[in-house]
Design an enzyme around this catalytic site. Structure first.
Site: not given
Length: 254
Positions: A115-117, A119
């Site tokens: 999961l992105d930073f 997200t």
């Protein structure tokens, strides 16, 4: 020679090491090629070796514990954390939060995908590298469901067109089921379900449609849901549910 132990019974060493949570099979094969895996003190030169157990096997000089039963944990990742063990820029990682969130006997676990930073939401973690790899493969067709809060104008008709996929800057994104949640105003929630999970897929698709995503939350991964799990908390998924899912995953890949 340790390299030549190829009994008819047993499993390939990469499979056993993946089950033990060392890494995925593909990563372990690279580790073997780099001379990082040994058996009884002899460096392994081929991943074709079959073993009944991991007795005498070392990785980077450290003995490998026998594989445990596959375990799966659901973690509510907050935004502002990197999905990695360490970050060159010094930003906090998921493992910072997991120290207190996971039970003491969880052992070494690996995130399933990323999961992105910025997200947040459901991040699954497992001690089984083989299961991790299978869950990440697009060919497994595991649905991921997200809720995005986005600013701008959009209609359900526009979102319905995503069912056929979309191409953005030469990259093809497959089938996406998208639903505009009820509401009014410029900030609207959109729920999206996809199976590929390409890098930043949800954000890129919505931005391509003229929306500005200001919050992104993953709420489902396969049969597992975020539910009421509090931000920063983790819970172990029941072993019976893990085994049922593994069997479904095996059937789907055949």
């Amino acid at each position: 020679m340790a390299d030549n132990r190829l009994p008819e019974e047993g499993d390939r060493i990469a499979k056993l090491l993946a089950r033990a949570g060392i890494a995925s099979r593909r990563e372990i094969e690279r580790m073997i090629a780099d001379g990082r895996v040994s058996i009884d003190g002899k460096v392994l030169t081929t991943p074709a070796v079959k073993l009944n157990n991991l007795n005498g096997v070392t990785v980077d000089g450290k003995a490998v514990a026998q594989a445990e039963a596959p375990r799966l944990f659901a973690f509510h990742k907050p935004s502002g954390l990197i999905t990695a063990e360490r970050d060159p820029k010094g930003r906090p990682t998921i493992y910072t939060a997991l120290r207190n969130a996971l039970p003491k006997n969880a052992g070494r676990v690996m995130p399933v995908g990323r999961l992105d930073f910025n997200t947040e939401g459901l991040l699954l973690l497992t001690n089984d590298g083989e299961m991790k790899r299978a869950m990440e493969l697009p060919s497994s067709g595991i649905p991921r469901t997200y809720r995005a809060r986005a600013f701008g104008d959009i209609t359900q008709a526009q979102l319905d067109e995503l069912i056929e996929g979309i191409e953005i800057d030469g990259i093809r994104y497959g089938r996406i089921e998208a639903d505009l949640e009820r509401g009014s105003g410029k900030n609207r929630w959109v729920q999206m379900t996809l199976t590929e999970g390409k890098n930043r897929e949800v954000r890129l698709v919505l931005e391509h449609l003229g929306l500005q995503v200001n919050r992104l939350l993953r709420v489902g991964y396969g049969p597992f849901e975020l539910g009421e799990l509090a931000r920063g908390q983790a819970v172990e998924i029941r072993q019976a549910d893990v085994e049922r899912f593994r069997k479904q995953l095996t059937r789907a890949r055949k």
